[in-house]
Design an enzyme around this catalytic site. Structure first.
Site, short mmCIF file in Angstrom:
data_model
loop_
_atom_site.label_atom_id
_atom_site.label_comp_id
_atom_site.label_asym_id
_atom_site.label_seq_id
_atom_site.Cartn_x
_atom_site.Cartn_y
_atom_site.Cartn_z
N GLN A 48 0.81 -1.15 -0.23
CA GLN A 48 0.21 -0.43 -0.10
C GLN A 48 0.66 1.13 -0.21
O GLN A 48 1.71 1.53 1.26
CB GLN A 48 -0.90 -0.32 1.33
CG GLN A 48 -2.15 1.67 0.61
CD GLN A 48 -3.30 1.35 2.64
OE1 GLN A 48 -2.26 2.13 2.97
NE2 GLN A 48 -4.10 1.40 2.43
N TYR B 218 -5.87 10.45 4.73
CA TYR B 218 -4.62 10.88 4.33
C TYR B 218 -4.77 11.66 2.97
O TYR B 218 -5.59 12.24 2.37
CB TYR B 218 -3.45 9.26 3.76
CG TYR B 218 -3.47 8.79 5.00
CD1 TYR B 218 -2.66 9.80 6.65
CD2 TYR B 218 -3.87 7.85 5.48
CE1 TYR B 218 -3.02 9.26 7.53
CE2 TYR B 218 -3.99 7.61 6.64
CZ TYR B 218 -3.94 7.58 7.65
OH TYR B 218 -3.11 7.60 9.37
N ARG C 167 -7.44 2.20 -2.69
CA ARG C 167 -8.35 1.70 -1.81
C ARG C 167 -9.45 3.32 -1.36
O ARG C 167 -8.50 4.52 -1.41
CB ARG C 167 -7.95 1.77 -0.28
CG ARG C 167 -8.83 1.11 0.72
CD ARG C 167 -7.71 0.74 2.14
NE ARG C 167 -8.84 -0.42 2.37
CZ ARG C 167 -9.21 -0.13 4.12
NH1 ARG C 167 -8.15 0.70 4.84
NH2 ARG C 167 -9.77 -1.19 4.42
N GLY D 110 -8.73 -6.73 9.06
CA GLY D 110 -7.94 -5.97 9.63
C GLY D 110 -7.53 -6.65 11.18
O GLY D 110 -6.91 -8.36 11.09
#
Length: 357
Positions: free
Chosen positions: A98, A179, A226, A310
């Site tokens: 990622q 982000y 994503r 996760g």
């Protein structure tokens, strides 16, 4: 639940099952951004998962936000990651890195260059971040110039090439969780007046340019992204235009023929259905907090080809085996999520270890 354990073709890969390890920051890299032997062990333990998506990996010095996070742009970082990918592949697994640029979610004490974070606009997220000195306010970021935005796209392209050199099967662009890419999408973080701000098309431009550049560099079938439509953490507010923005963005990304789209679902079911209808490639769906009884439900409903998890995978290296056999799951230990050593990282028990004990 049987669909979960059926092979599936994703990009250039044939995965052994339809389970995905979601990206999770663990803050256990060396301070130069290189992963160590413990990281290789951690991911190799979980290689029975159909696809591993690594923790966020910064594409440049400016991309770092948190302490002890890994990069993928120096020779040393590539060498470190080669140990990780080799360990995963030796166990028959597949891995996408990622690529995560933290943008304004950064503190000078955490980065190698000790400079301020960069962002679409000089707007603080108005929150705190952990540093070597404890929790501190995140400073106001420096707004990127138009030319610096183009350089950041080039940084993503370069990091993707280096990821492939390090043995990754592909890369997932982090366009979620407040982000840098989502900072461009959200009017609360992006007040630019150039071609990267204002209209939906302009705010989506950076994400599309990054995806296009990486697809050109390493192949669309090794490129993924994503997104987390509707995320409202750390000052991110996509406003009433949010659903329209994602309908536009997903339709444009669909044209690139990417390996997959990974959605972190925030609860807007009509929008999720619209995304499913407009996305003609593999869709991975993550529902935070999904209970065990719901595993496989989105596959059966046709909403996704794969489901990502996760904490359940973090705490259960043999997650696939536990699902197949109906065995109980270990609980995750939040105190060891970030930083530290093997405790809470590579020492979660497996069924095999429990039987032999």
């Amino acid at each position: 639940m049987s669909q979960l354990f059926a092979p599936v073709r994703v990009g250039r890969m044939t995965l052994s099952n339809r389970l995905v390890m979601a990206p999770m920051t663990r803050s256990r890299a060396n301070l130069d951004g290189t992963p160590g032997a413990l990281t290789a062990e951690y991911y190799a333990q979980r290689a029975s998962i159909g696809l591993i998506v690594t923790e966020g990996v910064q594409p440049s010095d400016d991309g770092q936000g948190y302490l002890a996070t890994p990069g993928i742009y120096t020779d040393a970082q590539v060498a470190g990651w080669k140990q990780v990918t080799s360990a995963i592949h030796e166990k028959g697994g597949h891995v996408f890195f990622q690529l995560m640029h933290a943008g304004r979610m950064s503190h000078p004490d955490n980065t190698l260059h000790h400079g301020p974070g960069v962002a679409p606009s000089a707007i603080s997220p108005q929150t705190k971040m952990f540093t070597v000195s404890g929790m501190q306010d995140i400073p106001v970021p420096r707004a990127l110039t138009t030319e610096e935005i183009r350089q950041t796209v080039a940084d993503f392209r370069f990091a993707a090439r280096r990821a492939i050199e390090a043995g990754a099967d592909g890369v997932e662009i982090h366009g979620a969780n407040a982000y840098l890419i989502q900072q461009f999408l959200a009017p609360s973080a992006n007040t630019r007046t150039d071609e990267y701000g204002g209209s939906i098309e302009n705010r989506a431009r950076f994400a599309i340019e990054v995806a296009t550049a990486i697809a050109e560099e390493i192949g669309a079938d090794r490129t993924a992204i994503r997104l987390s439509p509707g995320t409202t953490i750390w000052g991110i507010d996509e406003g009433s235009e949010g659903p329209a923005l994602y309908r536009y963005l997903v339709a444009e990304l669909n044209k690139l023929g990417l390996a997959y789209l990974h959605i972190m679902h925030q609860g807007n079911e009509p929008l999720l259905r619209d995304i499913r209808d407009s996305w003609q490639h593999t869709l991975i769906l993550n529902r935070p907090g999904r209970p065990r009884d719901d595993i496989g439900r989105d596959l059966n409903a046709g909403l996704a080809e794969l489901e990502s998890y996760g904490m359940m995978i973090l705490a259960n290296p043999d997650f696939v085996e536990r699902l197949e056999t109906g065995a109980p799951l270990n609980d995750a230990d939040p105190a060891s999520f970030y930083g530290g050593s093997a405790a809470g990282y590579t020492d979660y028990p497996t069924l095999t270890a429990e039987v032999s004990a």
